[in-house]
Design a protein around this motif. Structure first.
Motif, PDB file in Angstrom:
ATOM      1  N   TRP A  78       1.236   3.568  -2.809  1.00 35.43           N
ATOM      2  CA  TRP A  78       0.926   2.145  -2.617  1.00 35.43           C
ATOM      3  C   TRP A  78       0.574   1.494  -3.956  1.00 35.43           C
ATOM      4  N   LEU A  79      -0.285   2.150  -4.727  1.00 34.93           N
ATOM      5  CA  LEU A  79      -0.663   1.616  -6.028  1.00 34.93           C
ATOM      6  C   LEU A  79       0.542   1.483  -6.959  1.00 34.93           C
ATOM      7  N   HIS A  80       1.518   2.365  -6.788  1.00 30.62           N
ATOM      8  CA  HIS A  80       2.707   2.383  -7.636  1.00 30.62           C
ATOM      9  C   HIS A  80       3.773   1.417  -7.128  1.00 30.62           C
ATOM     10  N   GLY A  81       3.560   0.843  -5.952  1.00 32.04           N
ATOM     11  CA  GLY A  81       4.532  -0.101  -5.397  1.00 32.04           C
ATOM     12  C   GLY A  81       5.680   0.558  -4.678  1.00 32.04           C
ATOM     13  N   GLU A  82       5.526   1.812  -4.299  1.00 33.42           N
ATOM     14  CA  GLU A  82       6.562   2.534  -3.555  1.00 33.42           C
ATOM     15  C   GLU A  82       6.233   2.445  -2.069  1.00 33.42           C
ATOM     16  N   TRP A  83       6.558   1.284  -1.494  1.00 35.05           N
ATOM     17  CA  TRP A  83       6.136   0.952  -0.133  1.00 35.05           C
ATOM     18  C   TRP A  83       6.669   1.920   0.911  1.00 35.05           C
ATOM     19  N   ASN A  84       7.949   2.281   0.851  1.00 38.27           N
ATOM     20  CA  ASN A  84       8.524   3.172   1.870  1.00 38.27           C
ATOM     21  C   ASN A  84       7.871   4.542   1.849  1.00 38.27           C
ATOM     22  N   ALA A  85       7.635   5.074   0.660  1.00 35.44           N
ATOM     23  CA  ALA A  85       6.993   6.380   0.552  1.00 35.44           C
ATOM     24  C   ALA A  85       5.549   6.315   1.034  1.00 35.44           C
ATOM     25  N   HIS A 111       2.301  -2.902   4.381  1.00 31.03           N
ATOM     26  CA  HIS A 111       3.189  -3.870   5.036  1.00 31.03           C
ATOM     27  C   HIS A 111       3.046  -5.254   4.417  1.00 31.03           C
ATOM     28  N   ILE A 112       1.826  -5.666   4.134  1.00 32.44           N
ATOM     29  CA  ILE A 112       1.613  -6.980   3.518  1.00 32.44           C
ATOM     30  C   ILE A 112       2.265  -7.030   2.145  1.00 32.44           C
ATOM     31  N   ASP A 113       1.992  -6.020   1.331  1.00 34.46           N
ATOM     32  CA  ASP A 113       2.512  -6.024  -0.032  1.00 34.46           C
ATOM     33  C   ASP A 113       4.032  -5.908  -0.084  1.00 34.46           C
ATOM     34  N   SER A 114       4.627  -5.310   0.939  1.00 35.84           N
ATOM     35  CA  SER A 114       6.093  -5.186   0.970  1.00 35.84           C
ATOM     36  C   SER A 114       6.751  -6.364   1.671  1.00 35.84           C
ATOM     37  N   GLU A 119       4.620  -7.516  10.884  1.00 25.72           N
ATOM     38  CA  GLU A 119       4.285  -6.157  11.283  1.00 25.72           C
ATOM     39  C   GLU A 119       2.832  -5.826  10.931  1.00 25.72           C
ATOM     40  N   ALA A 120       2.393  -6.279   9.765  1.00 27.81           N
ATOM     41  CA  ALA A 120       1.004  -6.049   9.358  1.00 27.81           C
ATOM     42  C   ALA A 120       0.047  -6.741  10.317  1.00 27.81           C
ATOM     43  N   ARG A 121       0.336  -7.993  10.673  1.00 28.44           N
ATOM     44  CA  ARG A 121      -0.560  -8.724  11.582  1.00 28.44           C
ATOM     45  C   ARG A 121      -0.610  -8.064  12.956  1.00 28.44           C
ATOM     46  N   GLU A 122       0.516  -7.570  13.439  1.00 30.43           N
ATOM     47  CA  GLU A 122       0.520  -6.879  14.743  1.00 30.43           C
ATOM     48  C   GLU A 122      -0.364  -5.638  14.691  1.00 30.43           C
TER      49      GLU A 122
END
Length: 159
Positions: A78-85, A111-114, A119-122
């Protein structure tokens, strides 16, 4: 000098990005990841994340059932910006322990950052229903609304 990112080692989450007044050194327990989420660090300038991801991946190869290592790597991704991983590791941790609030919040943050704010709100709606007095869920849902430029809804969640 404090590190520029958080790491989860020895059962404790510790570190500091120094870029945010909310960011400080915190230790241990469920609240650690919740506190991490409140820090709006810039993820992409953190040196050493690639090495930490590689080291954590090596440790996971030895201990594939370690939820602590899985969450650590999700946080690093997450910190690295690799959202899927990051999402994949969060979901794997939630398979092992379905009701793990810090991982739920980390996944919502991913989810928010990507850009997947709906999806994040749900996810956060369900989290807030289960934990209505926990401010982290409200704050993150406000952040999701803010990212979608729905400021009235964002303010309602922040207050």
């Amino acid at each position: 000098m404090a590190p520029r990112y958080f790491s989860f080692r020895g059962g404790m989450l510790a570190g500091c990005c120094r870029s945010s007044p909310q960011c400080r050194v915190f230790l241990g327990g469920v609240q650690s990841i919740v506190i991490l989420i409140f820090c709006n660090c810039t993820a992409f300038a953190h040196p050493g994340l690639d090495e930490d991801i590689a080291r954590t991946t090596e440790l996971l190869a030895v201990k594939p059932d370690s939820m602590e290592l899985r969450v650590q790597r999700a946080n690093l991704y997450w910190l690295h910006g690799e959202w899927n991983a990051a999402e994949a590791d969060c979901k794997e941790a939630l398979k092992c322990q379905p009701d793990l609030p810090p991982v739920e919040l980390l996944l919502a943050h991913v989810h928010i950052d990507s850009g997947r704010t709906v999806e994040a709100r749900e996810r956060l709606d369900a989290y807030i229903n289960a934990h209505p007095s926990e401010p982290a869920g409200w704050w993150l849902r406000g952040k999701a609304w803010q990212k979608d430029k729905c400021l009235e809804e964002a303010v309602a969640n922040y207050s």
